[in-house]
Design a protein around this motif. Structure first.
Motif, PDB file in Angstrom:
ATOM      1  N   ARG A  81      38.800  34.481  60.048  1.00 24.61           N
ATOM      2  CA  ARG A  81      38.216  33.990  58.676  1.00 24.61           C
ATOM      3  C   ARG A  81      37.966  32.434  59.108  1.00 24.61           C
ATOM      4  O   ARG A  81      38.863  31.788  59.700  1.00 24.61           O
ATOM      5  CB  ARG A  81      39.201  33.708  57.808  1.00 24.61           C
ATOM      6  CG  ARG A  81      38.971  33.420  55.958  1.00 24.61           C
ATOM      7  CD  ARG A  81      40.466  33.551  55.542  1.00 24.61           C
ATOM      8  NE  ARG A  81      40.705  32.786  54.616  1.00 24.61           N
ATOM      9  CZ  ARG A  81      41.791  32.492  54.548  1.00 24.61           C
ATOM     10  NH1 ARG A  81      42.289  34.147  53.971  1.00 24.61           N
ATOM     11  NH2 ARG A  81      42.346  30.910  53.821  1.00 24.61           N
TER      12      ARG A  81
ATOM     13  N   GLY B 261      31.522  39.043  54.967  1.00 26.80           N
ATOM     14  CA  GLY B 261      32.119  38.829  53.737  1.00 26.80           C
ATOM     15  C   GLY B 261      31.921  37.432  53.189  1.00 26.80           C
ATOM     16  O   GLY B 261      32.438  36.046  54.282  1.00 26.80           O
ATOM     17  N   LEU B 262      31.786  37.237  52.209  1.00 24.14           N
ATOM     18  CA  LEU B 262      31.987  35.720  51.823  1.00 24.14           C
ATOM     19  C   LEU B 262      32.589  35.793  50.465  1.00 24.14           C
ATOM     20  O   LEU B 262      32.877  36.792  49.629  1.00 24.14           O
ATOM     21  CB  LEU B 262      31.046  34.840  51.703  1.00 24.14           C
ATOM     22  CG  LEU B 262      30.009  34.970  50.805  1.00 24.14           C
ATOM     23  CD1 LEU B 262      30.358  34.384  49.489  1.00 24.14           C
ATOM     24  CD2 LEU B 262      28.003  34.673  51.372  1.00 24.14           C
ATOM     25  N   ASN B 263      33.957  34.230  50.281  1.00 22.42           N
ATOM     26  CA  ASN B 263      34.021  34.515  49.159  1.00 22.42           C
ATOM     27  C   ASN B 263      34.435  32.760  48.788  1.00 22.42           C
ATOM     28  O   ASN B 263      35.047  31.966  49.908  1.00 22.42           O
ATOM     29  CB  ASN B 263      36.015  34.971  49.584  1.00 22.42           C
ATOM     30  CG  ASN B 263      36.532  35.097  48.112  1.00 22.42           C
ATOM     31  OD1 ASN B 263      35.614  35.236  47.177  1.00 22.42           O
ATOM     32  ND2 ASN B 263      38.005  36.411  48.082  1.00 22.42           N
TER      33      ASN B 263
ATOM     34  N   ARG C 179      28.284  32.248  45.343  1.00 19.19           N
ATOM     35  CA  ARG C 179      28.072  33.593  45.119  1.00 19.19           C
ATOM     36  C   ARG C 179      26.039  33.570  45.649  1.00 19.19           C
ATOM     37  O   ARG C 179      25.576  32.868  45.159  1.00 19.19           O
ATOM     38  CB  ARG C 179      28.034  34.357  43.986  1.00 19.19           C
ATOM     39  CG  ARG C 179      29.343  34.429  43.213  1.00 19.19           C
ATOM     40  CD  ARG C 179      29.385  35.410  44.046  1.00 19.19           C
ATOM     41  NE  ARG C 179      31.283  35.665  43.608  1.00 19.19           N
ATOM     42  CZ  ARG C 179      32.369  35.189  43.937  1.00 19.19           C
ATOM     43  NH1 ARG C 179      32.466  35.159  45.408  1.00 19.19           N
ATOM     44  NH2 ARG C 179      34.091  35.377  43.582  1.00 19.19           N
TER      45      ARG C 179
ATOM     46  N   VAL D  22      25.666  41.822  50.294  1.00 12.50           N
ATOM     47  CA  VAL D  22      27.190  41.577  51.029  1.00 12.50           C
ATOM     48  C   VAL D  22      28.357  41.307  50.314  1.00 12.50           C
ATOM     49  O   VAL D  22      28.207  41.309  49.208  1.00 12.50           O
ATOM     50  CB  VAL D  22      26.936  39.828  51.411  1.00 12.50           C
ATOM     51  CG1 VAL D  22      28.805  39.216  51.765  1.00 12.50           C
ATOM     52  CG2 VAL D  22      25.443  39.548  51.734  1.00 12.50           C
ATOM     53  N   PRO D  23      28.899  42.545  51.153  1.00 18.12           N
ATOM     54  CA  PRO D  23      29.919  42.927  50.666  1.00 18.12           C
ATOM     55  C   PRO D  23      31.142  41.765  50.236  1.00 18.12           C
ATOM     56  O   PRO D  23      31.449  41.135  50.961  1.00 18.12           O
ATOM     57  CB  PRO D  23      30.826  43.772  51.515  1.00 18.12           C
ATOM     58  CG  PRO D  23      30.802  43.022  52.861  1.00 18.12           C
ATOM     59  CD  PRO D  23      28.858  42.923  52.627  1.00 18.12           C
ATOM     60  N   THR D  24      31.724  42.367  48.747  1.00 16.52           N
ATOM     61  CA  THR D  24      32.961  40.998  48.932  1.00 16.52           C
ATOM     62  C   THR D  24      34.274  41.523  49.332  1.00 16.52           C
ATOM     63  O   THR D  24      34.455  43.150  48.726  1.00 16.52           O
ATOM     64  CB  THR D  24      32.456  40.790  47.032  1.00 16.52           C
ATOM     65  OG1 THR D  24      32.004  40.552  46.695  1.00 16.52           O
ATOM     66  CG2 THR D  24      33.691  39.496  46.325  1.00 16.52           C
ATOM     67  N   PRO D  25      34.904  40.662  49.559  1.00 17.51           N
ATOM     68  CA  PRO D  25      36.155  41.589  50.229  1.00 17.51           C
ATOM     69  C   PRO D  25      37.167  41.043  49.414  1.00 17.51           C
ATOM     70  O   PRO D  25      37.266  40.398  48.187  1.00 17.51           O
ATOM     71  CB  PRO D  25      36.500  40.589  51.544  1.00 17.51           C
ATOM     72  CG  PRO D  25      35.938  39.015  51.067  1.00 17.51           C
ATOM     73  CD  PRO D  25      34.613  39.670  50.514  1.00 17.51           C
ATOM     74  N   GLU D  26      38.343  42.114  49.331  1.00 20.77           N
ATOM     75  CA  GLU D  26      39.514  42.239  48.920  1.00 20.77           C
ATOM     76  C   GLU D  26      39.754  40.795  48.876  1.00 20.77           C
ATOM     77  O   GLU D  26      40.572  40.543  49.704  1.00 20.77           O
ATOM     78  CB  GLU D  26      40.861  43.139  48.726  1.00 20.77           C
ATOM     79  CG  GLU D  26      39.474  44.790  48.962  1.00 20.77           C
ATOM     80  CD  GLU D  26      39.253  45.309  47.269  1.00 20.77           C
ATOM     81  OE1 GLU D  26      40.630  44.973  46.395  1.00 20.77           O
ATOM     82  OE2 GLU D  26      38.102  45.402  47.427  1.00 20.77           O
TER      83      GLU D  26
END
Length: 178
Positions: A73, A104-106, A110, A167-171
């Motif tokens: 990360r 992914g990114l958070n 967005r 892009v998948p959004t992580p939990e």
């Protein structure tokens, strides 16, 4: 006596100047304080799933935080405090898999969403274009097709074959310690 009077006057004057030096006068310029990595929406839009750490570093720059406990990360933080104003902070975390590929990114950004448009309540994309905005744009000259066998044609063919992947959004991370 004259000497002592002159010395006391100059000492009082110097102390008055020192006291005024710490005061803030209206209209005095105060500098903006910026810290961290500057991250723009254009940089986020360039990120694609499967990119290597090296490619991400080329686009985003070195991360501000690489956590020892979460080596997959990267965190990018940016804060600005306009001269005397309220401090604003933005954060983006990028996650990588075991093969050092972006998964992914958070954070505050967005992919494909302009924050200005989101704040104003407008949707990005062709559905939001109105007749007024189309009238304001100058007319673009019509593009001529590339000549067969040219470099332009090869590039256009490669661009047309690219498949976009969301892009998948992580939990979210667990907030309770174990």
């Amino acid at each position: 006596m004259q000497n002592a009077k002159l010395m006391l006057t100059s000492l009082a004057f110097a102390m008055g100047l020192a006291a005024l030096a710490g005061c803030s006068f209206p209209g005095v310029y105060k500098i903006d304080i910026q810290q961290g990595n500057v991250v723009t929406q254009d940089m986020i839009d360039q990120l694609k799933p499967g990119m290597t750490r090296r490619q991400v570093r080329f686009i985003m720059g070195n991360p501000l935080i690489v956590d020892t406990f979460h080596p997959n990360r990267w965190d990018y933080l940016y804060s600005i405090q306009p001269g005397g104003g309220q401090r604003q902070q933005e954060r983006v975390s990028l996650m990588f898999n075991a093969n050092d590929q972006l998964i992914g990114l958070n954070g505050d950004f967005r992919p494909g969403v302009s924050r200005d448009e989101a704040i104003l309540g407008k949707e990005a994309g062709p559905a939001s274009t109105s007749s007024q905005t189309q009238q304001q744009k100058p007319e673009q000259p019509k593009e001529q097709p590339a000549k067969p066998g040219s470099v332009e044609e090869q590039l256009q063919r490669e661009v047309d074959q690219i498949k976009t992947v969301p892009v998948p959004t992580p939990e979210p991370l667990e907030k309770s310690p174990q």
